[in-house]
Design an enzyme around this catalytic site. Sequence first.
Site, PDB file in Angstrom:
ATOM      1  CG  ASP A 267     -38.895  -7.750  20.810  1.00  0.00           C
ATOM      2  OD1 ASP A 267     -37.921  -7.272  20.200  1.00  0.00           O
ATOM      3  OD2 ASP A 267     -39.879  -8.270  20.221  1.00  0.00           O
TER       4      ASP A 267
ATOM      5  CD  GLU B  20     -39.853  -6.292  13.067  1.00  0.00           C
ATOM      6  OE1 GLU B  20     -39.173  -7.282  13.434  1.00  0.00           O
ATOM      7  OE2 GLU B  20     -40.962  -6.018  13.552  1.00  0.00           O
TER       8      GLU B  20
ATOM      9  CG  HIS C 151     -34.224  -1.444  18.367  1.00  0.00           C
ATOM     10  ND1 HIS C 151     -34.441  -0.855  17.141  1.00  0.00           N
ATOM     11  CD2 HIS C 151     -34.244  -2.783  18.133  1.00  0.00           C
ATOM     12  CE1 HIS C 151     -34.595  -1.785  16.219  1.00  0.00           C
ATOM     13  NE2 HIS C 151     -34.476  -2.972  16.790  1.00  0.00           N
TER      14      HIS C 151
ATOM     15  CG  HIS D  15     -32.634  -6.739  19.949  1.00  0.00           C
ATOM     16  ND1 HIS D  15     -33.913  -7.231  19.782  1.00  0.00           N
ATOM     17  CD2 HIS D  15     -32.351  -6.067  18.814  1.00  0.00           C
ATOM     18  CE1 HIS D  15     -34.370  -6.872  18.588  1.00  0.00           C
ATOM     19  NE2 HIS D  15     -33.438  -6.164  17.969  1.00  0.00           N
TER      20      HIS D  15
HETATM   21  P1  5GP Z   1     -34.868  -5.270  14.442  1.00  0.00           P
HETATM   22  O1  5GP Z   1     -35.296  -3.944  13.843  1.00  0.00           O
HETATM   23  O2  5GP Z   1     -33.775  -5.095  15.450  1.00  0.00           O
HETATM   24  O3  5GP Z   1     -34.572  -6.293  13.392  1.00  0.00           O
HETATM   25  O4  5GP Z   1     -36.121  -5.859  15.214  1.00  0.00           O
HETATM   26  C1  5GP Z   1     -37.127  -5.048  15.778  1.00  0.00           C
HETATM   27  C2  5GP Z   1     -37.659  -5.677  17.049  1.00  0.00           C
HETATM   28  O5  5GP Z   1     -38.717  -4.856  17.507  1.00  0.00           O
HETATM   29  C3  5GP Z   1     -38.228  -7.092  16.854  1.00  0.00           C
HETATM   30  O6  5GP Z   1     -37.628  -7.959  17.816  1.00  0.00           O
HETATM   31  C4  5GP Z   1     -39.729  -6.920  17.083  1.00  0.00           C
HETATM   32  O7  5GP Z   1     -40.334  -8.019  17.730  1.00  0.00           O
HETATM   33  C5  5GP Z   1     -39.799  -5.659  17.930  1.00  0.00           C
HETATM   34  N1  5GP Z   1     -41.022  -4.877  17.707  1.00  0.00           N
HETATM   35  C6  5GP Z   1     -41.537  -4.520  16.511  1.00  0.00           C
HETATM   36  N2  5GP Z   1     -42.664  -3.791  16.677  1.00  0.00           N
HETATM   37  C7  5GP Z   1     -42.850  -3.708  18.017  1.00  0.00           C
HETATM   38  C8  5GP Z   1     -43.858  -3.079  18.805  1.00  0.00           C
HETATM   39  O8  5GP Z   1     -44.812  -2.451  18.329  1.00  0.00           O
HETATM   40  N3  5GP Z   1     -43.718  -3.183  20.156  1.00  0.00           N
HETATM   41  C9  5GP Z   1     -42.684  -3.861  20.740  1.00  0.00           C
HETATM   42  N4  5GP Z   1     -42.655  -3.903  22.072  1.00  0.00           N
HETATM   43  N5  5GP Z   1     -41.721  -4.467  20.016  1.00  0.00           N
HETATM   44  C10 5GP Z   1     -41.809  -4.387  18.673  1.00  0.00           C
END
Ligand code: 5GP
Length: 129
Positions: A29, A88, A93, A95
Amino acid sequence: MASIFTKIINGEIPCYKVAEDDQFIAFLDINPNAMGHTLCVPKTEVNKIFDLDEAVYMDLMEFSRKVAKALEKTVPCKRIGMSVIGLEVPHVHVHLIPLNEMKEMTFQHKISLDHDQMESLASKIQRNL
Ligand code: 5GP
């Protein structure tokens, strides 16, 4: 429009890759809750985890388990936490977060690692797969 994770899968955006097979990819991440915070992502873009085909869902759990075992060998921690959010990035995905404290599961507490640290961490996890 392709999700940011599809762009990573297609190699259009770089990542610190930890594991990959024909169905899934795992990478660090970019804004980690803790050292080794890793995302396990199906290559087929589906928004919500419980909308995955049952077989893909089960395979994602197995892939995540393998990555979690490698993470546990690599990063000193009490255990590996697992969470699914997706508010987001609307592309499934899992975590995986090496945990020492509860705050590391809150997504409010972040750490900062530089490029060399991320690269070296990803290589170490890969070697422990
Ligand atoms: P969620 O959708 O589960 O709320 O969070 C999305 C996760 O993806 C976040 O922890 C964020 O830091 C990670 N993330 C967002 N964009 C990118 C990216 O371009 N590359 C990587 N490696 N992680 C990302």
